[in-house]
Design an enzyme around this catalytic site. Structure first.
Site, PDB file in Angstrom:
ATOM      1  N   THR A   1      41.126  15.073  25.197  1.00 44.07           N
ATOM      2  CA  THR A   1      42.148  14.377  24.776  1.00 44.07           C
ATOM      3  C   THR A   1      42.109  13.021  25.038  1.00 44.07           C
ATOM      4  O   THR A   1      42.871  12.345  24.205  1.00 44.07           O
ATOM      5  CB  THR A   1      43.590  14.873  25.221  1.00 44.07           C
ATOM      6  OG1 THR A   1      43.551  14.864  26.687  1.00 44.07           O
ATOM      7  CG2 THR A   1      43.749  16.352  24.877  1.00 44.07           C
ATOM      8  N   ASP A   2      41.482  12.535  25.954  1.00 44.50           N
ATOM      9  CA  ASP A   2      41.369  11.174  26.337  1.00 44.50           C
ATOM     10  C   ASP A   2      41.053  10.158  25.230  1.00 44.50           C
ATOM     11  O   ASP A   2      41.745   8.984  25.062  1.00 44.50           O
ATOM     12  CB  ASP A   2      40.313  10.884  27.391  1.00 44.50           C
ATOM     13  CG  ASP A   2      40.927  11.516  28.949  1.00 44.50           C
ATOM     14  OD1 ASP A   2      42.260  11.806  28.567  1.00 44.50           O
ATOM     15  OD2 ASP A   2      40.511  11.503  29.938  1.00 44.50           O
TER      16      ASP A   2
ATOM     17  N   THR B   1      49.857  -4.774  16.804  1.00 44.52           N
ATOM     18  CA  THR B   1      50.896  -5.063  17.697  1.00 44.52           C
ATOM     19  C   THR B   1      50.744  -4.209  19.078  1.00 44.52           C
ATOM     20  O   THR B   1      50.102  -3.045  18.930  1.00 44.52           O
ATOM     21  CB  THR B   1      52.269  -4.913  17.120  1.00 44.52           C
ATOM     22  OG1 THR B   1      53.348  -4.999  18.222  1.00 44.52           O
ATOM     23  CG2 THR B   1      52.511  -3.455  16.538  1.00 44.52           C
TER      24      THR B   1
ATOM     25  N   CYS C   1      53.302  -2.820  20.365  1.00 42.64           N
ATOM     26  CA  CYS C   1      54.508  -1.828  20.245  1.00 42.64           C
ATOM     27  C   CYS C   1      53.797  -0.707  19.735  1.00 42.64           C
ATOM     28  O   CYS C   1      53.032  -0.647  19.006  1.00 42.64           O
ATOM     29  CB  CYS C   1      55.676  -2.482  19.517  1.00 42.64           C
ATOM     30  SG  CYS C   1      56.136  -4.010  20.056  1.00 42.64           S
TER      31      CYS C   1
ATOM     32  N   THR D   1      38.902  19.109  28.265  1.00 43.41           N
ATOM     33  CA  THR D   1      39.602  20.066  29.440  1.00 43.41           C
ATOM     34  C   THR D   1      39.624  21.505  29.023  1.00 43.41           C
ATOM     35  O   THR D   1      39.431  22.271  29.793  1.00 43.41           O
ATOM     36  CB  THR D   1      41.016  19.698  29.422  1.00 43.41           C
ATOM     37  OG1 THR D   1      40.989  18.362  30.197  1.00 43.41           O
ATOM     38  CG2 THR D   1      41.819  20.339  30.762  1.00 43.41           C
TER      39      THR D   1
ATOM     40  N   THR E   1      47.643   8.548  18.249  1.00 48.82           N
ATOM     41  CA  THR E   1      47.445   7.755  19.599  1.00 48.82           C
ATOM     42  C   THR E   1      47.869   8.591  20.876  1.00 48.82           C
ATOM     43  O   THR E   1      48.871   9.566  20.435  1.00 48.82           O
ATOM     44  CB  THR E   1      48.169   6.260  19.505  1.00 48.82           C
ATOM     45  OG1 THR E   1      47.721   5.783  20.753  1.00 48.82           O
ATOM     46  CG2 THR E   1      49.599   6.359  19.769  1.00 48.82           C
TER      47      THR E   1
HETATM   48  N1  ASP Z   1      39.295  13.808  30.447  1.00 49.02           N
HETATM   49  C1  ASP Z   1      39.493  15.001  29.318  1.00 49.02           C
HETATM   50  C2  ASP Z   1      38.969  14.464  28.234  1.00 49.02           C
HETATM   51  O1  ASP Z   1      39.098  13.838  27.497  1.00 49.02           O
HETATM   52  C3  ASP Z   1      40.777  15.256  29.076  1.00 49.02           C
HETATM   53  C4  ASP Z   1      41.498  16.210  28.284  1.00 49.02           C
HETATM   54  O2  ASP Z   1      40.703  16.809  27.466  1.00 49.02           O
HETATM   55  O3  ASP Z   1      42.488  16.508  28.183  1.00 49.02           O
HETATM   56  O4  ASP Z   1      37.598  15.210  27.959  1.00 49.02           O
END
Ligand code: ASP
Length: 347
Positions: A90-91, A272, A274, A13, A161
């Site tokens: 981030t994904d 887990t 959790c 992003t 995570t």
């Molecule tokens: N869909 C984007 C990615 O993982 C999300 C992000 O970067 O926040 O490339």
């Protein structure tokens, strides 16, 4: 001396542009936006060069071969820089942050993954702070680990995570304290940082096409479904269990499927569902039944770390016994050995 940082830009992003189909990365655009932000040229910020990957990716499209090219690029450029920032979506950032420590053997310089929830080109972007903070961490402290810097936290990569789809504190390190806190000051908790191996040279362990997977148990899961997942050519499975590592132990057909997979040499690692806590298969009969089927405790590893570790171990051409032993051994700080649990202080 001003430090030199290599920014490996893989996508995500932070460098995306709005298009008719939603946000998408575009070559050269991140550099253009960064050039327009004067803070990136402040004297206290390290000098940086941007190495842009082709193609730039939404991290949902990344996998082990992309981890491989990130690791190899770091190794190729290691002598020329004081540290590396990996700009990443981030994904799946936590997966890459979990895999790189296994691949980068003998790492003695900081490698920091970061990104943002809002593109850098937008007024309220969190990318500017995440990127400048990552640069400043490298300027300030030698953290010779693969880390993830996001929001106000510096975390060990193989403990992370993603916990929030839209929040600025998108990552957690549920079973290991933060390596650093980002506030008015950047505070690094040096006693929590792993020391690099003495006199080591950086070596990249290439990943093979290991056949691994993850399966989340749910009430009513059938033996048939589990048998289908465990079918050849699967080599390793992260079994996402309940609580302290429990499963449906009274389902004889399911227990039989697990036992047969174990006898065929499939490595099954119990993690887990959790967010926090460790697997202990001896606490409940519903856990020890899994151990009797040959399932190995993943202790307090995240699912991301357990998957990455399985791929790494299968790529080393080890025997099944060696892999089983390595799964329960702390290799890169990805799990807490039982005798260290009580010494961890969360800040
Ligand atoms: N869909 C984007 C990615 O993982 C999300 C992000 O970067 O926040 O490339």
């Amino acid at each position: 001396m001003r430090k030199r940082v290599c920014i490996l830009y893989t996508g995500g992003t932070i460098g995306m542009k709005p298009t008719a189909q939603g946000y998408a990365p575009q070559s050269g655009y991140l550099r253009q936006v960064m050039d327009a932000i004067p803070e990136f040229r402040a004297p206290e910020v390290p000098e940086y060069s941007i190495h842009e990957f082709d193609p730039l990716l939404d991290s949902s499209n990344m996998g082990p071969r992309h981890w491989q090219s990130i690791a190899q690029t770091i190794a190729d450029l290691e002598q020329d820089f004081d540290g590396f920032i990996v700009i990443h979506g981030t994904d799946t950032m936590a997966y890459t942050a979990s895999a790189l420590p296994f691949m980068l053997d003998g790492l003695a310089k900081p490698v920091i993954l970061t990104g943002s929830q809002i593109p850098l080109s937008q007024v309220r972007s969190d990318g500017r702070d995440n990127l400048i903070t990552s640069l400043m961490v490298i300027a300030q402290a030698p953290v010779p680990e693969v880390c993830l810097c996001f929001g106000n936290r510096l975390l060990r990569g193989c403990r992370t995570t993603k916990v929030d789809a839209a929040g600025f504190q998108a990552f957690d390190s549920p079973n290991y304290p933060d390596l650093g806190h980002i506030g008015v000051h950047i505070t690094i908790h040096e006693h929590l940082i792993r020391s690099p191996k003495a006199f080591s040279t950086l070596l990249v362990h290439p990943l093979s096409e290991a056949k691994v997977g993850a399966l989340r148990l749910f009430p009513g899961i059938s033996a048939e479904l589990v048998a289908n997942v465990l079918r050849s050519p699967l080599q390793g499975l992260v079994l996402e269990t309940y609580g302290m590592g429990n499963g449906p132990s009274t389902d004889d057909a399911l227990m039989d499927v697990l036992t047969k997979a174990h006898e065929r040499g499939v490595i099954m690692v119990n993690c887990t569902q959790c967010l926090r806590g460790t697997v202990d298969q001896s606490t409940y009969q519903a856990g020890s039944a899994l151990a009797e089927c040959g399932v190995i405790s993943g202790q307090d590893m995240t699912i991301e770390a357990a998957l990455a570790k399985l791929i790494y171990l299968f790529s080393l051409n080890l025997s099944l016994q060696e892999i089983q032993k390595a799964i329960v051994t702390n290799l890169r700080g990805e799990l807490t050995p039982a005798d260290e649990e009580s010494t961890l202080v969360y800040v």
